[in-house]
Design a protein around this motif. Structure first.
Motif, PDB file in Angstrom:
ATOM      1  N   LEU A   6       1.052  -1.257   0.098  1.00  0.00           N
ATOM      2  CA  LEU A   6       0.079  -0.048  -0.138  1.00  0.00           C
ATOM      3  C   LEU A   6       1.057   1.419  -0.029  1.00  0.00           C
ATOM      4  O   LEU A   6       1.693   1.429   0.807  1.00  0.00           O
ATOM      5  CB  LEU A   6      -0.921   0.100   1.122  1.00  0.00           C
ATOM      6  CG  LEU A   6      -2.140   0.965   1.272  1.00  0.00           C
ATOM      7  CD1 LEU A   6      -3.062   0.659   2.308  1.00  0.00           C
ATOM      8  CD2 LEU A   6      -1.765   2.420   1.309  1.00  0.00           C
ATOM      9  N   VAL A   7       0.785   2.026  -0.963  1.00  0.00           N
ATOM     10  CA  VAL A   7       1.607   3.192  -1.250  1.00  0.00           C
ATOM     11  C   VAL A   7       0.674   4.279  -1.120  1.00  0.00           C
ATOM     12  O   VAL A   7      -0.195   4.534  -1.876  1.00  0.00           O
ATOM     13  CB  VAL A   7       2.420   3.280  -2.700  1.00  0.00           C
ATOM     14  CG1 VAL A   7       3.034   4.509  -2.819  1.00  0.00           C
ATOM     15  CG2 VAL A   7       3.333   2.141  -2.917  1.00  0.00           C
ATOM     16  N   ASN A   8       1.072   5.183   0.089  1.00  0.00           N
ATOM     17  CA  ASN A   8       0.259   6.335   0.442  1.00  0.00           C
ATOM     18  C   ASN A   8       1.120   7.580   0.223  1.00  0.00           C
ATOM     19  O   ASN A   8       2.050   7.822   0.525  1.00  0.00           O
ATOM     20  CB  ASN A   8      -0.264   6.368   1.916  1.00  0.00           C
ATOM     21  CG  ASN A   8      -1.137   7.520   2.238  1.00  0.00           C
ATOM     22  OD1 ASN A   8      -1.632   8.252   1.227  1.00  0.00           O
ATOM     23  ND2 ASN A   8      -1.475   7.727   3.533  1.00  0.00           N
ATOM     24  N   ALA A   9       0.397   8.382  -1.131  1.00  0.00           N
ATOM     25  CA  ALA A   9       1.266   9.674  -1.243  1.00  0.00           C
ATOM     26  C   ALA A   9       0.562  10.812  -0.850  1.00  0.00           C
ATOM     27  O   ALA A   9       0.828  11.997  -1.334  1.00  0.00           O
ATOM     28  CB  ALA A   9       1.183   9.707  -2.886  1.00  0.00           C
ATOM     29  N   SER A  10      -0.519  10.762   0.134  1.00  0.00           N
ATOM     30  CA  SER A  10      -1.062  12.038   0.558  1.00  0.00           C
ATOM     31  C   SER A  10      -0.183  12.534   1.774  1.00  0.00           C
ATOM     32  O   SER A  10       0.548  11.706   2.774  1.00  0.00           O
ATOM     33  CB  SER A  10      -2.373  11.703   1.116  1.00  0.00           C
ATOM     34  OG  SER A  10      -2.829  12.674   2.070  1.00  0.00           O
ATOM     35  N   PRO A  11       0.043  14.092   1.619  1.00  0.00           N
ATOM     36  CA  PRO A  11       0.573  14.599   2.844  1.00  0.00           C
ATOM     37  C   PRO A  11      -0.340  14.535   4.233  1.00  0.00           C
ATOM     38  O   PRO A  11       0.547  14.751   5.237  1.00  0.00           O
ATOM     39  CB  PRO A  11       0.759  15.930   2.196  1.00  0.00           C
ATOM     40  CG  PRO A  11      -0.562  16.342   1.275  1.00  0.00           C
ATOM     41  CD  PRO A  11      -0.560  14.774   0.593  1.00  0.00           C
ATOM     42  N   LEU A  12      -1.245  14.122   4.090  1.00  0.00           N
ATOM     43  CA  LEU A  12      -2.199  14.217   5.386  1.00  0.00           C
ATOM     44  C   LEU A  12      -2.043  12.695   5.934  1.00  0.00           C
ATOM     45  O   LEU A  12      -2.484  12.327   7.179  1.00  0.00           O
ATOM     46  CB  LEU A  12      -3.547  14.042   4.848  1.00  0.00           C
ATOM     47  CG  LEU A  12      -4.022  15.442   4.334  1.00  0.00           C
ATOM     48  CD1 LEU A  12      -5.654  15.501   4.036  1.00  0.00           C
ATOM     49  CD2 LEU A  12      -3.740  16.409   5.206  1.00  0.00           C
ATOM     50  N   GLY A  13      -0.989  11.772   5.302  1.00  0.00           N
ATOM     51  CA  GLY A  13      -1.031  10.529   5.722  1.00  0.00           C
ATOM     52  C   GLY A  13      -2.141   9.640   6.086  1.00  0.00           C
ATOM     53  O   GLY A  13      -2.816   9.508   5.235  1.00  0.00           O
ATOM     54  N   SER A  14      -2.271   9.188   7.303  1.00  0.00           N
ATOM     55  CA  SER A  14      -3.423   8.072   7.482  1.00  0.00           C
ATOM     56  C   SER A  14      -4.796   8.906   7.536  1.00  0.00           C
ATOM     57  O   SER A  14      -5.749   8.330   7.794  1.00  0.00           O
ATOM     58  CB  SER A  14      -3.132   7.382   8.694  1.00  0.00           C
ATOM     59  OG  SER A  14      -2.899   8.337   9.971  1.00  0.00           O
ATOM     60  N   ALA A  15      -4.766  10.196   7.750  1.00  0.00           N
ATOM     61  CA  ALA A  15      -6.016  11.073   8.026  1.00  0.00           C
ATOM     62  C   ALA A  15      -6.678  11.446   6.604  1.00  0.00           C
ATOM     63  O   ALA A  15      -7.450  11.773   6.630  1.00  0.00           O
ATOM     64  CB  ALA A  15      -5.616  12.366   8.450  1.00  0.00           C
ATOM     65  N   SER A  16      -5.810  10.902   5.488  1.00  0.00           N
ATOM     66  CA  SER A  16      -6.353  11.066   4.123  1.00  0.00           C
ATOM     67  C   SER A  16      -7.346  10.250   3.679  1.00  0.00           C
ATOM     68  O   SER A  16      -7.617   9.138   4.266  1.00  0.00           O
ATOM     69  CB  SER A  16      -5.278  10.816   3.198  1.00  0.00           C
ATOM     70  OG  SER A  16      -5.802  10.806   1.687  1.00  0.00           O
ATOM     71  N   ARG A  17      -8.702  10.868   3.133  1.00  0.00           N
ATOM     72  CA  ARG A  17      -9.781  10.139   2.878  1.00  0.00           C
ATOM     73  C   ARG A  17      -9.539   8.969   1.633  1.00  0.00           C
ATOM     74  O   ARG A  17     -10.198   7.942   1.785  1.00  0.00           O
ATOM     75  CB  ARG A  17     -10.919  10.930   2.496  1.00  0.00           C
ATOM     76  CG  ARG A  17     -11.581  11.560   3.719  1.00  0.00           C
ATOM     77  CD  ARG A  17     -12.398  12.480   3.174  1.00  0.00           C
ATOM     78  NE  ARG A  17     -11.950  13.694   3.167  1.00  0.00           N
ATOM     79  CZ  ARG A  17     -12.844  14.913   2.977  1.00  0.00           C
ATOM     80  NH1 ARG A  17     -13.950  15.049   3.424  1.00  0.00           N
ATOM     81  NH2 ARG A  17     -12.058  16.216   2.915  1.00  0.00           N
ATOM     82  N   ALA A  18      -8.405   9.307   0.839  1.00  0.00           N
ATOM     83  CA  ALA A  18      -8.062   8.223  -0.202  1.00  0.00           C
ATOM     84  C   ALA A  18      -7.511   7.205   0.571  1.00  0.00           C
ATOM     85  O   ALA A  18      -7.681   6.028   0.197  1.00  0.00           O
ATOM     86  CB  ALA A  18      -7.052   8.844  -1.051  1.00  0.00           C
ATOM     87  N   TYR A  19      -6.513   7.303   1.698  1.00  0.00           N
ATOM     88  CA  TYR A  19      -5.925   6.330   2.212  1.00  0.00           C
ATOM     89  C   TYR A  19      -6.927   5.517   3.045  1.00  0.00           C
ATOM     90  O   TYR A  19      -6.653   4.266   2.957  1.00  0.00           O
ATOM     91  CB  TYR A  19      -4.975   7.008   3.377  1.00  0.00           C
ATOM     92  CG  TYR A  19      -4.455   6.008   4.399  1.00  0.00           C
ATOM     93  CD1 TYR A  19      -3.229   5.102   3.736  1.00  0.00           C
ATOM     94  CD2 TYR A  19      -4.985   5.736   5.437  1.00  0.00           C
ATOM     95  CE1 TYR A  19      -2.868   4.148   4.445  1.00  0.00           C
ATOM     96  CE2 TYR A  19      -4.598   4.889   6.437  1.00  0.00           C
ATOM     97  CZ  TYR A  19      -3.424   4.011   5.806  1.00  0.00           C
ATOM     98  OH  TYR A  19      -2.994   2.941   6.720  1.00  0.00           O
ATOM     99  N   ALA A  20      -8.017   5.985   3.533  1.00  0.00           N
ATOM    100  CA  ALA A  20      -9.070   5.322   4.426  1.00  0.00           C
ATOM    101  C   ALA A  20      -9.654   4.319   3.521  1.00  0.00           C
ATOM    102  O   ALA A  20      -9.891   3.186   3.735  1.00  0.00           O
ATOM    103  CB  ALA A  20     -10.025   6.446   4.791  1.00  0.00           C
TER     104      ALA A  20
END
Length: 207
Positions: A6-20
């Motif tokens: 799982l590659v997460n590119a959001s600056p929000l980290g785990s708070a990103s809705r795309a990450y969720a």
């Protein structure tokens, strides 16, 4: 043992809705398959360093894989090679991928390592694998109410195909700056994920 990357590119980290949404896809696999593990690569927490002259020289000179300049590239490529399922969560920044994901791409696409040339075309050297890309955007770029172009989807699809990954599907979370649209987008994404034949809930019926 199978592996999910799982590659997460959001600056929000785990708070990103795309990450969720991406993490839910990973959890569906973890719950439906035995003997499977999850590897997460947070590009904001452990962001790739900018491309250096040493790296560029090593590419041009066709240095060996164990060359010091390739150390970061080798880590990211090996994670990709080792995974059976790839999930990417990314925001759309200025119509395309964010800088952190672009650096990941620049390290992962490496001639004679993940692709080669044949008759002037780039040919992927990696095996195909099921891939899900979850895109989050404050604006709207798909459908009748689109207000901006989407260069991310076609670009990233081509990037993955260049290294041999062709089984790619997208889930789009749009209009996230507007609470009403954000909620509609979340519900639609949940439905799309639940119905996905690989990353969704329905796969459990066939395990």
């Amino acid at each position: 043992m199978k592996t999910i990357l799982l590659v997460n590119a959001s600056p929000l980290g785990s708070a990103s809705r795309a990450y969720a949404t991406a993490r839910k896809a990973a959890d569906n696999l973890l719950e439906s398959e035995a003997n499977i593990r999850l590897i997460e690569r947070d590009l904001s927490a452990t962001h790739p360093s900018p491309i250096t002259k040493d790296y560029a020289d090593a590419v041009v000179q066709r240095a060996e894989r164990d060359a010091p300049a390739f150390a970061q590239s080798e880590i990211l490529i090996q994670e990709l090679i080792d995974c059976d399922y790839l999930i990417v969560a990314t925001p759309m920044h200025n119509f395309t991928v964010p800088a952190s994901l672009k650096l990941w791409i620049d390290y992962v696409l490496r001639v004679n390592r993940t692709f080669t040339h044949r008759d002037g075309y780039k040919i992927g050297l990696l095996a195909d694998r099921p891939t899900l890309v979850v895109v989050g955007s404050g604006g709207v770029y798909h459908g009748a109410h689109a207000k901006q172009p989407d260069y991310l989807s076609s670009y990233f699809t081509h990037v993955l195909a260049t290294i041999g990954i062709n089984t790619v599907q997208f889930i789009h979370l749009q209009g996230l700056v507007r609470p009403d649209m954000a909620e509609q987008s979340r519900i639609l994404a949940e439905r799309q994920l639940a119905a996905h034949p690989v990353f969704g809930l329905e796969r459990r019926a066939f395990i």
